[in-house]
Structures are given as C-alpha cells and as structure tokens.
Scaffold this motif. Structure first.
Motif, mmCIF file in Angstrom:
data_model
loop_
_atom_site.group_PDB
_atom_site.id
_atom_site.type_symbol
_atom_site.label_atom_id
_atom_site.label_comp_id
_atom_site.label_asym_id
_atom_site.label_seq_id
_atom_site.Cartn_x
_atom_site.Cartn_y
_atom_site.Cartn_z
ATOM 1 N N PHE A 184 -1.010 6.854 24.071
ATOM 2 C CA PHE A 184 -1.261 6.855 22.761
ATOM 3 C C PHE A 184 -1.449 5.567 22.561
ATOM 4 O O PHE A 184 -1.259 4.172 22.915
ATOM 5 C CB PHE A 184 0.570 6.347 22.063
ATOM 6 C CG PHE A 184 1.326 7.840 22.136
ATOM 7 C CD1 PHE A 184 1.316 8.637 20.622
ATOM 8 C CD2 PHE A 184 1.503 8.195 22.983
ATOM 9 C CE1 PHE A 184 1.762 9.370 20.914
ATOM 10 C CE2 PHE A 184 2.788 9.614 23.013
ATOM 11 C CZ PHE A 184 2.279 10.534 22.275
ATOM 12 N N THR A 185 -2.488 5.887 21.342
ATOM 13 C CA THR A 185 -3.325 4.819 21.342
ATOM 14 C C THR A 185 -3.629 4.654 19.635
ATOM 15 O O THR A 185 -4.200 5.614 19.187
ATOM 16 C CB THR A 185 -4.842 4.424 21.858
ATOM 17 O OG1 THR A 185 -5.761 5.958 21.126
ATOM 18 C CG2 THR A 185 -5.052 4.402 23.153
ATOM 19 N N VAL A 186 -3.877 3.528 18.662
ATOM 20 C CA VAL A 186 -3.813 3.139 17.180
ATOM 21 C C VAL A 186 -5.009 2.322 16.917
ATOM 22 O O VAL A 186 -4.541 1.256 17.220
ATOM 23 C CB VAL A 186 -2.469 3.476 16.634
ATOM 24 C CG1 VAL A 186 -2.459 2.937 15.732
ATOM 25 C CG2 VAL A 186 -1.698 4.298 17.237
ATOM 26 N N ALA A 187 -6.030 2.716 16.037
ATOM 27 C CA ALA A 187 -6.779 1.642 15.649
ATOM 28 C C ALA A 187 -6.036 0.989 14.287
ATOM 29 O O ALA A 187 -5.597 1.229 13.429
ATOM 30 C CB ALA A 187 -8.076 2.507 15.139
ATOM 31 N N LEU A 188 -6.209 -0.834 14.933
ATOM 32 C CA LEU A 188 -5.594 -1.390 13.847
ATOM 33 C C LEU A 188 -6.480 -2.272 12.729
ATOM 34 O O LEU A 188 -6.783 -3.332 14.322
ATOM 35 C CB LEU A 188 -4.140 -1.876 14.720
ATOM 36 C CG LEU A 188 -3.199 -1.333 15.292
ATOM 37 C CD1 LEU A 188 -2.316 -1.382 15.439
ATOM 38 C CD2 LEU A 188 -2.344 -0.049 13.082
ATOM 39 N N LYS A 189 -6.444 -2.729 12.248
ATOM 40 C CA LYS A 189 -7.584 -4.214 11.378
ATOM 41 C C LYS A 189 -6.430 -5.080 11.511
ATOM 42 O O LYS A 189 -5.401 -4.769 10.686
ATOM 43 C CB LYS A 189 -7.801 -3.907 10.276
ATOM 44 C CG LYS A 189 -8.305 -4.791 9.465
ATOM 45 C CD LYS A 189 -9.387 -4.117 8.024
ATOM 46 C CE LYS A 189 -10.537 -5.050 7.660
ATOM 47 N NZ LYS A 189 -11.020 -4.381 6.503
ATOM 48 N N GLN A 190 -6.775 -5.691 12.488
ATOM 49 C CA GLN A 190 -6.440 -7.066 12.212
ATOM 50 C C GLN A 190 -6.005 -8.136 10.687
ATOM 51 O O GLN A 190 -6.246 -8.006 10.274
ATOM 52 C CB GLN A 190 -6.979 -8.279 13.255
ATOM 53 C CG GLN A 190 -6.566 -7.769 14.844
ATOM 54 C CD GLN A 190 -7.285 -8.510 15.464
ATOM 55 O OE1 GLN A 190 -8.050 -9.452 15.185
ATOM 56 N NE2 GLN A 190 -7.228 -8.965 16.988
ATOM 57 N N PRO A 191 -4.520 -8.130 10.418
ATOM 58 C CA PRO A 191 -4.075 -8.966 9.398
ATOM 59 C C PRO A 191 -4.909 -10.047 9.472
ATOM 60 O O PRO A 191 -5.535 -11.152 9.681
ATOM 61 C CB PRO A 191 -2.466 -9.340 9.100
ATOM 62 C CG PRO A 191 -2.434 -8.318 10.521
ATOM 63 C CD PRO A 191 -3.514 -8.188 11.359
ATOM 64 N N ALA A 192 -5.018 -10.337 7.752
ATOM 65 C CA ALA A 192 -6.336 -11.665 7.101
ATOM 66 C C ALA A 192 -5.144 -12.519 7.931
ATOM 67 O O ALA A 192 -3.926 -12.732 7.867
ATOM 68 C CB ALA A 192 -6.090 -11.469 5.413
ATOM 69 N N GLY A 193 -5.871 -13.690 8.423
ATOM 70 C CA GLY A 193 -5.546 -14.362 9.266
ATOM 71 C C GLY A 193 -5.095 -14.774 10.606
ATOM 72 O O GLY A 193 -5.083 -16.158 11.078
ATOM 73 N N ILE A 202 -7.156 -2.230 19.129
ATOM 74 C CA ILE A 202 -7.294 -0.904 19.552
ATOM 75 C C ILE A 202 -5.224 -0.973 20.261
ATOM 76 O O ILE A 202 -5.064 -1.777 21.276
ATOM 77 C CB ILE A 202 -7.392 0.330 20.687
ATOM 78 C CG1 ILE A 202 -8.761 0.429 20.061
ATOM 79 C CG2 ILE A 202 -6.923 1.333 21.038
ATOM 80 C CD1 ILE A 202 -8.793 1.054 18.536
ATOM 81 N N ARG A 203 -4.315 -0.705 19.658
ATOM 82 C CA ARG A 203 -2.706 -0.733 19.634
ATOM 83 C C ARG A 203 -2.259 0.037 20.858
ATOM 84 O O ARG A 203 -2.970 1.761 20.883
ATOM 85 C CB ARG A 203 -1.752 -0.338 18.933
ATOM 86 C CG ARG A 203 -0.787 -1.114 19.682
ATOM 87 C CD ARG A 203 0.369 -0.268 18.992
ATOM 88 N NE ARG A 203 0.684 0.499 18.173
ATOM 89 C CZ ARG A 203 1.302 1.597 18.287
ATOM 90 N NH1 ARG A 203 1.257 1.580 19.630
ATOM 91 N NH2 ARG A 203 1.704 2.902 17.717
ATOM 92 N N SER A 204 -2.867 -0.213 22.426
ATOM 93 C CA SER A 204 -2.778 1.145 23.784
ATOM 94 C C SER A 204 -1.266 0.695 24.338
ATOM 95 O O SER A 204 -0.284 -0.006 24.797
ATOM 96 C CB SER A 204 -3.214 0.536 25.098
ATOM 97 O OG SER A 204 -4.163 1.793 26.160
#
Length: 248
Positions: A184-193, A202-204
């Motif tokens: 399962f893969t999820v594209a995630l935008k990294q939090p500010a900071g 990509i969370r794999s």
C-alpha cells in the motif's frame, strides 16, 4: 499491523506524523502464480478443521524479543471485542473495504496483535495472529483474494484527514497453505517545518498474509520513500510454530 482497516503501528515517528491509513496485503499464492505461487494441498486443508486456537495459545507462539535480532522491543497483545470498532468512515471503494476488514481479522475467534520495534529504524513493524472457527480462515483469505480483483485505489480517512492509497501485489515465496503479499502506498506532503514542508514523500507499507490451517498471520513493514520487506526468516519461524500448535 492494521485494525479495522486502520494502521496501528506504534512508534514515535508515527505519532509525530499522525499517520493512520487503511490496510492491505499482497502478491497471492492461489489464482495468480506470478504473484506468489499456488495454494498447497496439505493435511490442514484436507482434514477436518481443528478447534480454533485460543488467544493464550496465539500469544505463546507469537514472535518474541529473543526471536528478533537487535530489536528495541516486541509486544504481543490480545485484541478484545471492544477494540474492533472504528470511528472513521469506510473506504471509498466497497471491495477495498472488504479487503481491509479481512486483513483486520474481522470475524476471528481470537486475535493477537504485535508491534516490532526494529533497531535503527523509527518505523515499527506489525503483526496479527488470528484463529477462526471451521473453514472461516479460508473464507477470510478468499475475501482478500476476491477483493483484489477490483480494488487498486481508494480514498481512506485517518487522523491527518483524507488520503488516497494505491494497492499493488508483490511476489513472495510460497508460504503456509496460502499466502499473499500487497504493498500500500500513499503520497504525503510533508508537514511545514519538516524539511521544506513542500516535498512529497511516499509512505510504503508491505503486508504479507499467510494462512496455516484455521489461523491467519499478517506481517507488516512500513517506511517512507523506501520499500521495506518483513524478514522471511521470521515469518517462517512464526508459521512453523503455528503449524505445530495445530497438531492434534
């Protein structure tokens, strides 16, 4: 490890990220040989089903700290019926939700969840051992296989909000009576900071589901921007214990 389709891996990094996602498993050993082989015809599949293993027995056969080299802690906890609920909306695709429910061992007689804190990694690994009445384990495994014929992408919900997951099978060696592996893969935008705050990671998450008689064992590995795999040697050790525990 997932419960009710939601990731429950415990770790400081997960807490910081607030990552919670829908579940999965992959590369099968039944209808698709290229994705992991074919089911074995063994005594456990042809003989009369044995009584389901108790939660106490599942905990006794579960992997321990002594089994995992260089770990920072391994847990094995019984899952109680009160812990099976979810406050999140279901996945956007009904077939994917059925997949997640089967992976989460809904309908099992006894369930034990594990967390593996790997040395040198901020990402924990997970595991779920589940025993079933009669042929219910085969039906649960079949539900995973059937759901995969149409489930490939779905929208899920977690503590960080809505996100889209992609499901893909992976090849694995033949394991137990039936086995299947998914990523399962999820594209995630990294939090500010955290770094630039704009970089997409990509969370794999790899999930390996194996059935031995009327017990299913789920093994999960998680990382960011890297495809990790649950150690096959540990999976085989666990499966040998499950098979022995089911002997008359």
């Amino acid at each position: 490890m997932r419960k009710n389709g939601w990731l429950l891996l415990a770790g400081a990094a997960l807490t910081a990220w607030g990552l919670t996602a829908c579940a999965g498993t992959g590369g099968e050993t039944s209808a698709a040989p290229a994705s992991g082989g074919t089911p074995r015809t063994t005594a456990s599949t042809t003989a009369a089903p044995q009584p389901p293993l108790s939660a106490q027995t599942l905990k006794a056969v579960a992997l321990t700290e002594d089994d995992v080299p260089g770990n920072l802690g391994v847990s094995a906890d019984e899952r109680h019926p009160a812990d099976t609920g979810s406050t999140f909306p279901p996945a956007s695709d009904a077939a994917c939700q059925k997949l997640l429910d089967a992976l989460a061992a809904h309908g099992a007689t006894a369930v034990v969840d594990q967390v593996f804190n790997w040395k040198g990694s901020v990402w924990a690994g997970g595991g779920t051992l589940a025993s079933y009445e009669g042929t219910a384990a085969e039906k649960a495994f079949g539900q995973v296989r059937t759901s995969l014929t149409t489930c490939s992408d779905f929208t899920g919900f977690g503590f960080t909000g809505k996100h889209t997951e992609h499901v893909a099978r992976e090849k694995i060696p033949r394991l137990g009576d039936e086995s299947i592996a998914l990523r399962f893969t999820v594209a995630l935008k990294q939090p500010a900071g955290l770094r630039s705050g704009k970089r997409v990671s990509i969370r794999s998450e790899q999930n390996v589901l194996v059935r031995v008689g009327n017990v299913t064992a789920l093994f999960t590995m998680l990382n960011m921007d890297r495809d990790d795999h649950f150690p096959l040697a540990l999976i085989r050790k666990e499966l040998a214990r499950i098979a022995k525990a089911q002997q008359p």
